[in-house]
Design a protein around this motif. Structure first.
Motif, PDB file in Angstrom:
ATOM      1  N   ASP A  31      17.696  23.452  33.183  1.00  0.00           N
ATOM      2  CA  ASP A  31      16.356  23.567  32.612  1.00  0.00           C
ATOM      3  C   ASP A  31      16.448  24.202  31.238  1.00  0.00           C
ATOM      4  OD1 ASP A  31      13.377  23.232  33.684  1.00  0.00           O
ATOM      5  OD2 ASP A  31      13.446  24.936  32.323  1.00  0.00           O
ATOM      6  N   ILE A  32      15.450  23.936  30.394  1.00  0.00           N
ATOM      7  CA  ILE A  32      15.442  24.544  29.060  1.00  0.00           C
ATOM      8  C   ILE A  32      15.251  26.067  29.143  1.00  0.00           C
ATOM      9  CG2 ILE A  32      14.564  22.407  27.998  1.00  0.00           C
ATOM     10  CD1 ILE A  32      11.883  23.940  27.556  1.00  0.00           C
TER      11      ILE A  32
ATOM     12  N   CYS B   8      19.413  21.300  25.705  1.00  0.00           N
ATOM     13  CA  CYS B   8      18.724  22.584  25.558  1.00  0.00           C
ATOM     14  C   CYS B   8      17.298  22.260  25.150  1.00  0.00           C
ATOM     15  CB  CYS B   8      19.343  23.423  24.432  1.00  0.00           C
ATOM     16  SG  CYS B   8      20.711  24.476  24.937  1.00  0.00           S
ATOM     17  N   GLY B   9      16.418  23.249  25.249  1.00  0.00           N
ATOM     18  CA  GLY B   9      15.137  23.119  24.575  1.00  0.00           C
ATOM     19  C   GLY B   9      15.358  23.385  23.103  1.00  0.00           C
ATOM     20  N   SER B  10      14.462  22.890  22.260  1.00  0.00           N
ATOM     21  CA  SER B  10      14.531  23.255  20.852  1.00  0.00           C
ATOM     22  C   SER B  10      14.000  24.676  20.699  1.00  0.00           C
ATOM     23  CB  SER B  10      13.692  22.311  20.011  1.00  0.00           C
ATOM     24  OG  SER B  10      14.349  21.089  19.925  1.00  0.00           O
TER      25      SER B  10
ATOM     26  N   THR C 142      10.086  25.153  21.087  1.00  0.00           N
ATOM     27  CA  THR C 142       9.528  24.988  22.434  1.00  0.00           C
ATOM     28  C   THR C 142       9.983  26.115  23.362  1.00  0.00           C
ATOM     29  OG1 THR C 142       9.097  22.632  22.286  1.00  0.00           O
ATOM     30  CG2 THR C 142       9.660  23.469  24.474  1.00  0.00           C
ATOM     31  N   VAL C 143      11.219  26.544  23.245  1.00  0.00           N
ATOM     32  CA  VAL C 143      11.695  27.651  24.085  1.00  0.00           C
ATOM     33  C   VAL C 143      10.955  28.935  23.704  1.00  0.00           C
ATOM     34  CG1 VAL C 143      13.717  29.022  24.743  1.00  0.00           C
ATOM     35  CG2 VAL C 143      13.908  26.537  24.516  1.00  0.00           C
TER      36      VAL C 143
ATOM     37  N   TYR D 194       7.537  29.298  25.459  1.00  0.00           N
ATOM     38  CA  TYR D 194       7.559  29.863  26.812  1.00  0.00           C
ATOM     39  C   TYR D 194       7.921  31.340  26.786  1.00  0.00           C
ATOM     40  CZ  TYR D 194       6.984  25.160  28.618  1.00  0.00           C
ATOM     41  OH  TYR D 194       6.473  23.921  28.921  1.00  0.00           O
TER      42      TYR D 194
ATOM     43  N   THR E 268      21.356  28.610  20.942  1.00  0.00           N
ATOM     44  CA  THR E 268      21.275  27.189  21.319  1.00  0.00           C
ATOM     45  C   THR E 268      22.504  26.442  20.800  1.00  0.00           C
ATOM     46  OG1 THR E 268      18.858  27.273  21.265  1.00  0.00           O
ATOM     47  CG2 THR E 268      19.871  25.089  21.103  1.00  0.00           C
TER      48      THR E 268
ATOM     49  N   PHE F  97      15.108  19.114  23.577  1.00  0.00           N
ATOM     50  CA  PHE F  97      13.746  18.819  24.033  1.00  0.00           C
ATOM     51  C   PHE F  97      12.773  19.702  23.271  1.00  0.00           C
ATOM     52  CE2 PHE F  97      14.144  16.112  27.802  1.00  0.00           C
ATOM     53  CZ  PHE F  97      15.486  16.237  28.114  1.00  0.00           C
ATOM     54  N   ASP F  98      11.937  19.082  22.417  1.00  0.00           N
ATOM     55  CA  ASP F  98      10.927  19.867  21.693  1.00  0.00           C
ATOM     56  C   ASP F  98       9.536  19.437  22.148  1.00  0.00           C
ATOM     57  OD1 ASP F  98      10.146  21.923  20.080  1.00  0.00           O
ATOM     58  OD2 ASP F  98      11.230  21.215  18.315  1.00  0.00           O
ATOM     59  N   THR F  99       9.241  19.782  23.397  1.00  0.00           N
ATOM     60  CA  THR F  99       8.032  19.344  24.090  1.00  0.00           C
ATOM     61  C   THR F  99       6.749  19.664  23.322  1.00  0.00           C
ATOM     62  OG1 THR F  99       9.204  19.655  26.149  1.00  0.00           O
ATOM     63  CG2 THR F  99       6.806  19.571  26.300  1.00  0.00           C
TER      64      THR F  99
END
Ligand code: CP3
Length: 342
Positions: free
Chosen positions: A74-75, A141-143, A146-147, A150, A185, A203-205
């Motif tokens: 998961d990110i 990874c998440g970008s 986005t990380v 959270y 990252t 992932f840059d949700t």
């Protein structure tokens, strides 16, 4: 030159029919995942147990013969590895201790990441031995942006107000958090590649929530730094970027970050986006996950229109966002069969 269809597309070949994998292809819509879930500890424990994470990653490969496997993780494993409290609560989603001041930021420690993520690297090594010959292993990874959303908010949110307010109102603190994320990252993706990941995805949700100037500062610039550093350390290992909800910027994002592939979200017109992306940069996407839930003629029509729009350029077929838990696995099998019938 590699024979793996995904790596060929990422190198700029227009492979026909395009290779396919799906975001969230391992997960709750699969009964075999739910069986492991019910008999194992929490989500983080599943990610951190190589036996389980390897098995879960392989489940959709066995069932559907996807062209790529994405590591089951998961990110939010990165904030957890940095020392932030992270929990995944049923029916709620991720819950984190929010990072809103210097004291909370100072408690995070980049030195912890290598040790804490060692089981993930072991999973990657095992996967490389277990995967079919033509299947590509994707790490991720998440970008940073986005990380950070959270980490600052302390969980999911409609609008991530706290995070975006911090970026404007306390730019020094936000820049320190982003700097920590860019470095950790880069190191974590680099470790995934050294362990055997053959491509990596960022992932840059929540990229599409930003103003144009903030998008350049918090999405494009950090992504470009990560891509540059990875290219220097691991020449030839491709990077996929997913600036979700920012399809309007697909061309600018590809040009300025240097990614090898831009993943398009559901709302982006693939033909227009592809026209703005430099030649040789692959495009990934972008079937509506709801069309996959519907299945049948609706799913085939949407799929055909994406294939037509991207024909003649490097394309990796995928969804515009992750598979939803209510998806019938039979529809996934039907999608793979339909795509490969071309
Ligand atoms: O794609 C894959 O199959 C690989 C694994 C993967 C997961 N999460 C597993 C997961 C990947 C690539 C992610 C990325 C991720 N995680 C993103 C970016 C992509 C996106 O979906 O926008 C984000 C924002 C997260 C954060 C996250 N993780 C949330 C908000 C949630 C709760 C919502 C939900 O779907 O439950 C998670 C939990 C999570 N990550 C699950 C899985 C399979 C479900 C938890 C479980 O099964 O116990």
């Amino acid at each position: 030159m590699t024979e793996k269809p995904i790596l060929r597309a990422l190198a700029g070949d227009d492979v026909w029919p395009p290779p396919i994998w799906l975001m969230r292809q391992a997960g709750r819509y699969l009964p075999e995942y739910r069986a492991i879930r019910d008999s194992s500890g929490g989500f983080i424990a599943r990610c951190m147990t190589p036996d389980l994470a390897t098995e879960i990653t392989l489940q959709p490969i066995r069932r559907f013969g996807m062209d790529a496997a994405i590591l089951f993780s998961d990110i939010l494993i990165l904030p957890w590895a940095l020392g932030q409290d992270v929990a995944f609560k049923d029916g709620v989603g991720p819950v984190l201790s929010p990072i809103r001041d210097t004291a909370a930021l100072d408690r995070l420690d980049a030195e912890r990441v290598a040790g804490a993520t060692a089981p993930v690297l072991e999973t990657i090594r095992r996967l490389r031995l277990a995967l079919p010959e033509l299947c590509t292993l994707i790490g991720f990874c998440g970008s940073p942006f986005t990380v950070a959303c959270y980490m600052v908010e302390g969980g999911g949110s409609r609008d991530f107000c706290e995070t975006r307010a911090m970026a404007y109102g306390d730019p020094g603190l936000f820049a320190r958090l982003m700097e920590l994320l860019v470095r950790s990252t880069t190191d974590y993706l680099s470790a995934q590649i050294s362990a055997g990941a053959e491509a990596v995805m960022l992932f840059d949700t929540w990229a599409g929530m930003l103003s144009p100037s903030q998008f350049l500062r918090h999405v494009v610039a950090p992504t470009a730094r990560i891509v540059d550093a990875l290219n220097a350390r691991h020449p030839g290992v491709p990077v996929i970027g997913f600036p979700r909800l920012a399809g309007l910027y697909a061309g600018l994002y590809a040009e300025r970050t240097g990614v090898d592939c831009v993943a398009l979200d559901t709302g982006t017109d693939p033909a227009r986006a592809a026209a703005s992306v430099p030649d040789g940069v692959a495009v990934q996407g972008n079937l509506d996950p709801i069309a996959l839930i519907a299945g049948g003629a609706a799913m085939r029509t949407e799929t055909s229109s994406i294939l037509g729009a991207l024909r003649g350029r490097p394309h990796i077929f995928n969804l515009g966002h992750g598979i939803l838990p209510q998806t019938d696995p039979e529809h996934v099998a039907e999608l793979v069969g339909f795509l490969r019938s071309h």
